[in-house]
Scaffold this active site. Structure first.
Site, PDB file in Angstrom:
ATOM      1  N   ASP A   1       0.753  -1.158  -0.001  1.00 46.86           N
ATOM      2  CA  ASP A   1      -0.147  -0.063  -0.132  1.00 46.86           C
ATOM      3  C   ASP A   1       0.883   1.034  -0.112  1.00 46.86           C
ATOM      4  OD1 ASP A   1      -2.353   1.758   0.137  1.00 46.86           O
ATOM      5  OD2 ASP A   1      -3.411   0.033   1.321  1.00 46.86           O
TER       6      ASP A   1
ATOM      7  N   SER B   1     -15.507  -5.739  -7.304  1.00 46.82           N
ATOM      8  CA  SER B   1     -16.670  -6.628  -6.898  1.00 46.82           C
ATOM      9  C   SER B   1     -17.822  -6.305  -8.221  1.00 46.82           C
ATOM     10  CB  SER B   1     -17.380  -5.884  -5.642  1.00 46.82           C
ATOM     11  OG  SER B   1     -17.472  -4.316  -5.705  1.00 46.82           O
TER      12      SER B   1
ATOM     13  N   HIS C   1     -12.926 -12.604  -6.860  1.00 48.04           N
ATOM     14  CA  HIS C   1     -13.849 -11.617  -5.950  1.00 48.04           C
ATOM     15  C   HIS C   1     -13.916 -12.313  -4.660  1.00 48.04           C
ATOM     16  CE1 HIS C   1     -17.984  -9.635  -5.043  1.00 48.04           C
ATOM     17  NE2 HIS C   1     -16.773  -9.048  -4.580  1.00 48.04           N
TER      18      HIS C   1
ATOM     19  N   GLU D   1     -15.650 -15.556  -6.414  1.00 48.25           N
ATOM     20  CA  GLU D   1     -16.221 -15.581  -7.683  1.00 48.25           C
ATOM     21  C   GLU D   1     -14.850 -15.738  -8.553  1.00 48.25           C
ATOM     22  OE1 GLU D   1     -20.479 -13.564  -7.971  1.00 48.25           O
ATOM     23  OE2 GLU D   1     -18.611 -12.518  -7.320  1.00 48.25           O
TER      24      GLU D   1
ATOM     25  N   ASN E   1     -23.403 -10.329  -6.469  1.00 45.91           N
ATOM     26  CA  ASN E   1     -23.801  -8.729  -6.218  1.00 45.91           C
ATOM     27  C   ASN E   1     -24.913  -8.236  -7.290  1.00 45.91           C
ATOM     28  OD1 ASN E   1     -22.012  -7.949  -4.126  1.00 45.91           O
ATOM     29  ND2 ASN E   1     -20.509  -7.094  -5.506  1.00 45.91           N
TER      30      ASN E   1
END
Length: 687
Positions: A338, A420, A441, A453, A491
Site C-alpha cells: 500500500d 466487486s 472476487h 467468484e 452482487n
C-alpha cells in the site's frame, strides 16, 4: 478365524495375542464412506467374532485420509427416493449394536476425518483412541444435511459424555479436535500418529476406566427427570437460533433424546424413525443437494497444479488486508503493498488476531505472521506467482496499477482483480497478456465467507481459470466461475434485494420489521442490518455501478448519510446506531401491520435477477447459480437457492406474482428474459 470369507472393504488380521484388527478400506475409493456393502461385510465379521471370542478387537482405517467420512450420501439419496430409509437405517443400527455387544474389549483407533457414521462406528466400540494430530477431526454433522445421526449417535453420545456436552455437538455438527475430544470424553486416550495401533493394543490389554465423576454426570443428565427439565431449556435456546419450520432436525434430535429411556433398543427405534421422517422433508432434500454442490465447487480445480507459492496483494484495506492474511494463514508467502506503512499496519494487526484465533499455538502463529510481509515499495511483485489487486473501485486507477505490475512479470504469472462489480472486458483492454488476467472476487468478511467468484472475460485462457480454481481450493475457499458482466453473480442478484429493502425503508417501513420478515423467510441477516454491515458507502458504490445495468435507481437518502460520515457499522452509525459491534434497533409500534407483500418485494427481486443471470449465462448452470448465491449471500440454505425456491413454488406462480408486483409497485418487477429456461421446470429434489 475368517477362513473361507473374502471381503472387499475390510482387511482382517489376528496377532499372536489373539487380538483381531479390522481395517476399513473401501474398495475403489480414496476415503471410507460407509455404504450397505461395507455394513454387510462388517455384519458378517462381527457375527464370526461373537462366536470366536478373540482377546480383543481394534477397528481402524487403512486409508491415509482418515477413519471414515460418514455414510455414503449418494446411497442415502437413493434410499430416500425409494422410500427405504427406515429399513437401511435399522440395518446399520443392527450391525453397530452387534459390534457394541461383542463379549470382548473393542477399541476404535481414529486418525484424520471421523465424521457421522464413522463417529457412530467408533461410539459402538467400548473405547476410543485418537491420533494426537491436527488432522484428527471428529464430528456428527448430520444436522447440516437436515437429519440427525441414525446409527446410534443420539442414543450413545449423551450417555457417554453427558447431555449438556453431547446435545450441542448433535445440534450444531461442531467438529472436535483430538484434544477437545479427549477433554469431553469422546475418546479415552491420545497417541502419537505413528504409535496409534500399538497404543490401541495397550488400551485393549489395560482398558481405561472412565472417571466416576464423568460416569455420574452422564447418568444424572440422562435420567428421566433430567431429560424433562433440560429438554425444554434446550428447545428454547435452539428456537432462538433457528425456526422449526425451516430446520426441523435440531428439534427432532431434542425430541428423540427426551423420549429415549434407559433401553438402547428403544432409543435406537426412536432415532431410526425420526431420521426416516426427516429424510422426507424439503429441508433435507435441499441441504443434501447443497452438500453435493459444495463438493462440486471444491473439486473444480482437481487434477490441476496451481503453481502458486508467493502471492502479492496490492491494497491493504479491509478486503485486501484480509485476503492477504487468509492466504498466508493457508501456508502461502504473501507480500502486502500500500502507499504507506500506516495503511498496512492495521491489516497486519488484524492478521495477528486471526492467527491467534485459528492457530492457537505460538509456533504456528509466529510462522503465519512471518509468511505475511509488509511491502510498501511493491518489490514482491517480481517474485510473485499471483498478484491480486484489491484497491478501490475505479477502473482508471486499476488500469494504471496493472500497467505498473505487468511489466515485472517473468513468465506465466497470474494477475487478478478483487473488483466487486467492474466488467473485466473493460479492465483488461490495455493488458499485454489479458489471457492471464481474471477476477478473484472475495467476500467480506474474508475469514468467514466461503465463496470466491472466479471472474471470466472473453480473452481468458481456460488453463489459467483452472489454476485459479485450484488455488481457491488450496486456500479453503469454494470457487464459482462467473461471466465478467456487471456485478458478476452474487452482487448482481443481491443488489435488487438490498435496493428494494432500502426503498421500503424510505417508504416508512421500520428497519427492524424488514429485518424480521427477511429472517423469517430464512435469510441469515436482515437487509437493513446487512447494508450497515457491508457499509453504506460500499452499497452506494456498487449500486451506482449496477443500477443502470439492472434498470434500477439508487434510493434517496444514502448520499446524505455518507456526507454525514454515517457509513454503518464501521462508523457506529448508519441506518442503525451501532454499539460494541451490534445494532441498536429502535422499538416498533406493536400495532404496526406490515404490508403482506414485503417479503415478495425483496425476495422476488432476487429471484427475477437470478433468472436473468441464468439466461445471460453468467454461470454454467442453475446448480452453480444456487450454490454461488447461497455461499455468497447466505440465501436461506434450506430453500436450496433462488432457482430451487422458484421451482418449489412453481415458475408460473412466481412469474404471476412478479407481474402483480409490477402493476402495483412499478416496472422494476416486470419478469426479465429467461422465464422459459428449461432449468426452471426441473423438479425440486435432492440433485
Amino acid at each position: 478365524m475368517f477362513e473361507g470369507l473374502r471381503f472387499n472393504h475390510w482387511k482382517t488380521s489376528l496377532d499372536e495375542r489373539g487380538i483381531v484388527t479390522l481395517s476399513l478400506d473401501r474398495a475403489g475409493s480414496g476415503v471410507n464412506a460407509i455404504n450397505r456393502a461395507v455394513l454387510d461385510e462388517l455384519g458378517q465379521i462381527v457375527e464370526r467374532l461373537a462366536i470366536e471370542r478373540p482377546a480383543g478387537v481394534i477397528v481402524h482405517s487403512a486409508k491415509p485420509a482418515g477413519f471414515a467420512v460418514g455414510a455414503d450420501i449418494k446411497e442415502f439419496v437413493e434410499y430416500a427416493k425409494q422410500g427405504s430409509v427406515l429399513e437401511n437405517i435399522e440395518n446399520g443400527q443392527r450391525v453397530y449394536e452387534a459390534l457394541a455387544r461383542l463379549p470382548c474389549p473393542t477399541v476404535a483407533a481414529i486418525h484424520g476425518a471421523c465424521m457421522g457414521g464413522g463417529t457412530e462406528l467408533a461410539l459402538a466400540c467400548r473405547q476410543r483412541i485418537a491420533a494426537d494430530d491436527d488432522k484428527t477431526r471428529i464430528a456428527l454433522p448430520e444436522v447440516m444435511l437436515g437429519i440427525h445421526p441414525g446409527w446410534g449417535g443420539t442414543a450413545r453420545l449423551p450417555r457417554l459424555i453427558g447431555a449438556p456436552e453431547a446435545l450441542p455437538l448433535l445440534l450444531t455438527g461442531r467438529t472436535l479436535s483430538a484434544k477437545r475430544a479427549l477433554a469431553l470424553g469422546v475418546v479415552d486416550r491420545l497417541a502419537p500418529p505413528e504409535e496409534l495401533l500399538a497404543e490401541a493394543r495397550a488400551l485393549l490389554r489395560r482398558p481405561q476406566a472412565r472417571p466416576f465423576v464423568r460416569r455420574a454426570k452422564a447418568w444424572l443428565t440422562n435420567c428421566w427427570p433430567a431429560r424433562q427439565i433440560l429438554a425444554p431449556m434446550v428447545l428454547k435456546q435452539t428456537a432462538a437460533k433457528v425456526r422449526k419450520e425451516h430446520y426441523p432436525a435440531p428439534f427432532a434430535t431434542i425430541d428423540v433424546w427426551q423420549r429415549g429411556g434407559g433401553d438402547i433398543r428403544q432409543r435406537l427405534k426412536l432415532e431410526a424413525r425420526s431420521v426416516a421422517k426427516l429424510a422426507e422433508t424439503s429441508t433435507a432434500h435441499n441441504l443434501i443437494r447443497l452438500f453435493f454442490l459444495q463438493e462440486r465447487l471444491k473439486n473444480q480445480g482437481a487434477g490441476t497444479e496451481h503453481g502458486i507459492k508467493h502471492v502479492h496483494v496490492v491494497g491493504a484495506g479491509v478486503m485486501g488486508g484480509d485476503i492477504a492474511a487468509w492466504v498466508a494463514l493457508k501456508g502461502f508467502d504473501v507480500t502486502l503493498q500500500d502507499r504507506e506503512m500506516k495503511f498496512i499496519q492495521p491489516a497486519l494487526d488484524r492478521a495477528r488476531k486471526l492467527y491467534e484465533k485459528k492457530l492457537k499455538t505460538p509456533e504456528k502463529i509466529e510462522a503465519a505472521t512471518r509468511r505475511l510481509r509488509a511491502d510498501v515499495e511493491g518489490a514482491g511483485v517480481k517474485n510473485a506467482d499471483l498478484a491480486i489487486e484489491a484497491i478501490y473501485e475505479n477502473a482508471e486507477a486499476k488500469e494504471a496499477l496493472y500497467a505498473a505490475i505487468e511489466p515485472q512479470f517473468q513468465g506465466d504469472e497470474i494477475l487478478a482483480s478483487n473488483t466487486s462489480s467492474i466488467p473485466l472486458d473493460e479492465l483488461r483492454k490495455n493488458l499485454k497478456a489479458p489471457q492471464r488476467f481474471l477476477g478473484l472476487h472475495f467476500f467480506n468478511p474474508v475469514a468467514q465467507m466461503p465463496l470466491v467468484e472466479v471472474v471470466r472475460h472473453d480473452a481468458l485462457d481456460p488453463a489459467i481459470e483452472k489454476r485459479a480454481l485450484a488455488f481457491c481450493k488450496a486456500i479453503g475457499k469454494l470457487p464459482v466461475a462467473v461471466k465478467g458482466t456487471p456485478g458478476f453473480l452474487v452482487n448482481r442478484i443481491l443488489m435488487p434485494y438490498l435496493l428494494e429493502a432500502l426503498r421500503l425503508y424510505n417508504e416508512g417501513v421500520p428497519g427492524p420489521v424488514l429485518d424480521k420478515v427477511a429472517k423469517q423467510f430464512g435469510m441469515p441477516m436482515g437487509p437493513i442490518e446487512l447494508a450497515d454491515t457491508v457499509g453504506l458507502d460500499v452499497c452506494a458504490s456498487v449500486g451506482k455501478e449496477l443500477a443502470p445495468f439492472l434498470g434500477l435507481e439508487l434510493p434517496p437518502g444514502l448520499e446524505e448519510k455518507l456526507d454525514a460520515g454515517k457509513r454503518g457499522k464501521k462508523d457506529g452509525q448508519g441506518l442503525y446506531v451501532w454499539q460494541d459491534g451490534k445494532p441498536i434497533k429502535p422499538e416498533v409500534d406493536p400495532d404496526y401491520q406490515p404490508a403482506p407483500d414485503l417479503v415478495d418485494r425483496m425476495i422476488l427481486a432476487m429471484v427475477n435477477e437470478a433468472v436473468a443471470c441464468l439466461a445471460d449465462g453468467v454461470v454454467d448452470d442453475a446448480d452453480l447459480l444456487d450454490a454461488g448465491v447461497i455461499f455468497g449471500t447466505g440465501f436461506a440454505p434450506f430453500r436450496g437457492g433462488p432457482i430451487q425456491y422458484l421451482r418449489s413454488e412453481g415458475a408460473g406462480a412466481v412469474k404471476a406474482k412478479l407481474e402483480q408486483l409490477a402493476q402495483r409497485h412499478g416496472a422494476r418487477f416486470t419478469p426479465k428474459e429467461g422465464w422459459d429456461h428449461p432449468a426452471l421446470a426441473a423438479t425440486a429434489d435432492f440433485a
